[in-house]
Design a protein around this motif. Sequence first.
Motif, PDB file in Angstrom:
ATOM      1  N   VAL A  61     -18.482  11.843  12.508  1.00 24.86           N
ATOM      2  CA  VAL A  61     -17.917  10.495  12.514  1.00 24.86           C
ATOM      3  C   VAL A  61     -18.441   9.692  11.323  1.00 24.86           C
ATOM      4  CG1 VAL A  61     -17.881   8.300  13.772  1.00 24.86           C
ATOM      5  CG2 VAL A  61     -17.504  10.455  14.997  1.00 24.86           C
ATOM      6  N   ASP A  62     -19.735   9.811  11.044  1.00 24.51           N
ATOM      7  CA  ASP A  62     -20.306   9.082   9.909  1.00 24.51           C
ATOM      8  C   ASP A  62     -19.683   9.530   8.587  1.00 24.51           C
ATOM      9  OD1 ASP A  62     -21.927   7.673  11.621  1.00 24.51           O
ATOM     10  OD2 ASP A  62     -23.731   8.857  11.219  1.00 24.51           O
ATOM     11  N   ALA A  63     -19.472  10.838   8.427  1.00 26.60           N
ATOM     12  CA  ALA A  63     -18.858  11.357   7.206  1.00 26.60           C
ATOM     13  C   ALA A  63     -17.438  10.828   7.051  1.00 26.60           C
ATOM     14  CB  ALA A  63     -18.869  12.884   7.233  1.00 26.60           C
ATOM     15  N   TRP A  64     -16.712  10.791   8.154  1.00 26.15           N
ATOM     16  CA  TRP A  64     -15.335  10.283   8.156  1.00 26.15           C
ATOM     17  C   TRP A  64     -15.294   8.809   7.784  1.00 26.15           C
ATOM     18  CZ3 TRP A  64     -12.880   8.000  12.970  1.00 26.15           C
ATOM     19  CH2 TRP A  64     -11.506   7.736  12.792  1.00 26.15           C
ATOM     20  N   GLN A  65     -16.243   8.036   8.301  1.00 26.93           N
ATOM     21  CA  GLN A  65     -16.245   6.587   8.105  1.00 26.93           C
ATOM     22  C   GLN A  65     -16.703   6.153   6.722  1.00 26.93           C
ATOM     23  OE1 GLN A  65     -15.426   3.748  10.468  1.00 26.93           O
ATOM     24  NE2 GLN A  65     -14.088   5.524  10.706  1.00 26.93           N
ATOM     25  N   ARG A  66     -17.315   7.041   5.977  1.00 26.52           N
ATOM     26  CA  ARG A  66     -17.755   6.651   4.632  1.00 26.52           C
ATOM     27  C   ARG A  66     -16.581   6.330   3.721  1.00 26.52           C
ATOM     28  NH1 ARG A  66     -22.345   9.921   5.673  1.00 26.52           N
ATOM     29  NH2 ARG A  66     -21.342  11.879   5.071  1.00 26.52           N
ATOM     30  N   TYR A  67     -15.452   6.900   3.996  1.00 24.87           N
ATOM     31  CA  TYR A  67     -14.239   6.621   3.219  1.00 24.87           C
ATOM     32  C   TYR A  67     -13.566   5.379   3.799  1.00 24.87           C
ATOM     33  CZ  TYR A  67      -9.385   7.312   1.608  1.00 24.87           C
ATOM     34  OH  TYR A  67      -8.130   7.154   1.072  1.00 24.87           O
ATOM     35  N   ARG A  68     -13.341   4.377   2.947  1.00 25.00           N
ATOM     36  CA  ARG A  68     -12.786   3.107   3.423  1.00 25.00           C
ATOM     37  C   ARG A  68     -11.399   2.817   2.855  1.00 25.00           C
ATOM     38  NH1 ARG A  68     -14.206   2.892   7.750  1.00 25.00           N
ATOM     39  NH2 ARG A  68     -13.453   0.741   7.902  1.00 25.00           N
ATOM     40  N   GLY A  69     -10.714   3.869   2.410  1.00 23.98           N
ATOM     41  CA  GLY A  69      -9.343   3.691   1.952  1.00 23.98           C
ATOM     42  C   GLY A  69      -9.246   3.238   0.510  1.00 23.98           C
ATOM     43  N   GLU A  70      -8.014   3.009   0.076  1.00 23.99           N
ATOM     44  CA  GLU A  70      -7.740   2.644  -1.317  1.00 23.99           C
ATOM     45  C   GLU A  70      -6.694   1.529  -1.349  1.00 23.99           C
ATOM     46  OE1 GLU A  70      -6.163   6.348  -2.575  1.00 23.99           O
ATOM     47  OE2 GLU A  70      -7.940   7.422  -1.833  1.00 23.99           O
ATOM     48  N   VAL A  71      -6.805   0.677  -2.339  1.00 21.54           N
ATOM     49  CA  VAL A  71      -5.845  -0.422  -2.508  1.00 21.54           C
ATOM     50  C   VAL A  71      -4.573   0.113  -3.163  1.00 21.54           C
ATOM     51  CG1 VAL A  71      -5.423  -2.632  -3.645  1.00 21.54           C
ATOM     52  CG2 VAL A  71      -7.691  -2.108  -2.704  1.00 21.54           C
ATOM     53  N   ASP A  72      -3.422  -0.299  -2.635  1.00 18.26           N
ATOM     54  CA  ASP A  72      -2.151   0.025  -3.272  1.00 18.26           C
ATOM     55  C   ASP A  72      -1.997  -0.906  -4.475  1.00 18.26           C
ATOM     56  OD1 ASP A  72       0.634  -0.048  -4.029  1.00 18.26           O
ATOM     57  OD2 ASP A  72       1.100   0.959  -2.142  1.00 18.26           O
ATOM     58  N   PRO A  73      -2.023  -0.371  -5.700  1.00 15.87           N
ATOM     59  CA  PRO A  73      -1.995  -1.251  -6.883  1.00 15.87           C
ATOM     60  C   PRO A  73      -0.710  -2.044  -7.017  1.00 15.87           C
ATOM     61  CG  PRO A  73      -1.745   1.057  -7.525  1.00 15.87           C
ATOM     62  CD  PRO A  73      -2.092   1.063  -6.068  1.00 15.87           C
ATOM     63  N   ASP A  74       0.407  -1.491  -6.570  1.00 20.43           N
ATOM     64  CA  ASP A  74       1.675  -2.214  -6.660  1.00 20.43           C
ATOM     65  C   ASP A  74       1.693  -3.427  -5.739  1.00 20.43           C
ATOM     66  OD1 ASP A  74       2.943  -0.456  -8.534  1.00 20.43           O
ATOM     67  OD2 ASP A  74       3.264   0.974  -6.912  1.00 20.43           O
ATOM     68  N   VAL A  75       1.151  -3.262  -4.526  1.00 22.26           N
ATOM     69  CA  VAL A  75       1.110  -4.377  -3.581  1.00 22.26           C
ATOM     70  C   VAL A  75       0.140  -5.451  -4.069  1.00 22.26           C
ATOM     71  CG1 VAL A  75       0.628  -5.054  -1.202  1.00 22.26           C
ATOM     72  CG2 VAL A  75       1.756  -2.865  -1.668  1.00 22.26           C
ATOM     73  N   LEU A  76      -1.008  -5.036  -4.599  1.00 25.09           N
ATOM     74  CA  LEU A  76      -1.964  -6.009  -5.114  1.00 25.09           C
ATOM     75  C   LEU A  76      -1.375  -6.792  -6.282  1.00 25.09           C
ATOM     76  CD1 LEU A  76      -4.724  -7.312  -5.106  1.00 25.09           C
ATOM     77  CD2 LEU A  76      -5.556  -5.404  -6.521  1.00 25.09           C
TER      78      LEU A  76
END
Length: 206
Positions: A84-99
Amino acid sequence: MSRERATALLVDFDGVLRRWDPAVAARVEREYGLTEGVLGEIAMSWGLLQPVLTGKVSHAEWMNSVAEALTPSVGDAGRARAAVDAWQRYRGEVDPDVLAFIREVRSAGVRVGLGTNATDVLDADLAALDLTDELDVVVNSSVIGVHKPAKEYFQAACEALGTPPARVLFVDDEDRAVAGARVAGLSAHRWSGPADLRYLRAALAY
């Protein structure tokens, strides 16, 4: 009777502004000998998810519950916790087009809110993804105690934006949330990807 043109934008986080690479979870599951998809399946089970989305439990408590539910599959509580800790280290990525779109509409004077079902780590995630200064308001279900698609959630979001519902355009990738927003009086668009941005530009008054 034509609808009033929207003057504020409310955008969902996960699935719209933030993207998740499914390969990350799949890699963790392979590493720990887990069934593909089991981490998300357990975490998103409504009995565990609903309390954290309404602030009744913390994100940490939610993940403890996921680890506990995973333990029988792994055979060891420590190994389940590590997965679970290994999975949670990844916090996603921003969609550059939406930003880029959010920056564009804000520069034109349109207020932009983040409308998300989230946990108490949302502020930390926004900071980690350099999004803290990119939004006018953040409406977090775990802070207000009610989640999308409830009418009360959208009422709170419109109040935070200082804009009446009829003047707010909501964008989400889930049909239930879009339907809930419409019931609450907002304009709402079901997000399918950056190709939708042309429509959204046309729908906003700038």
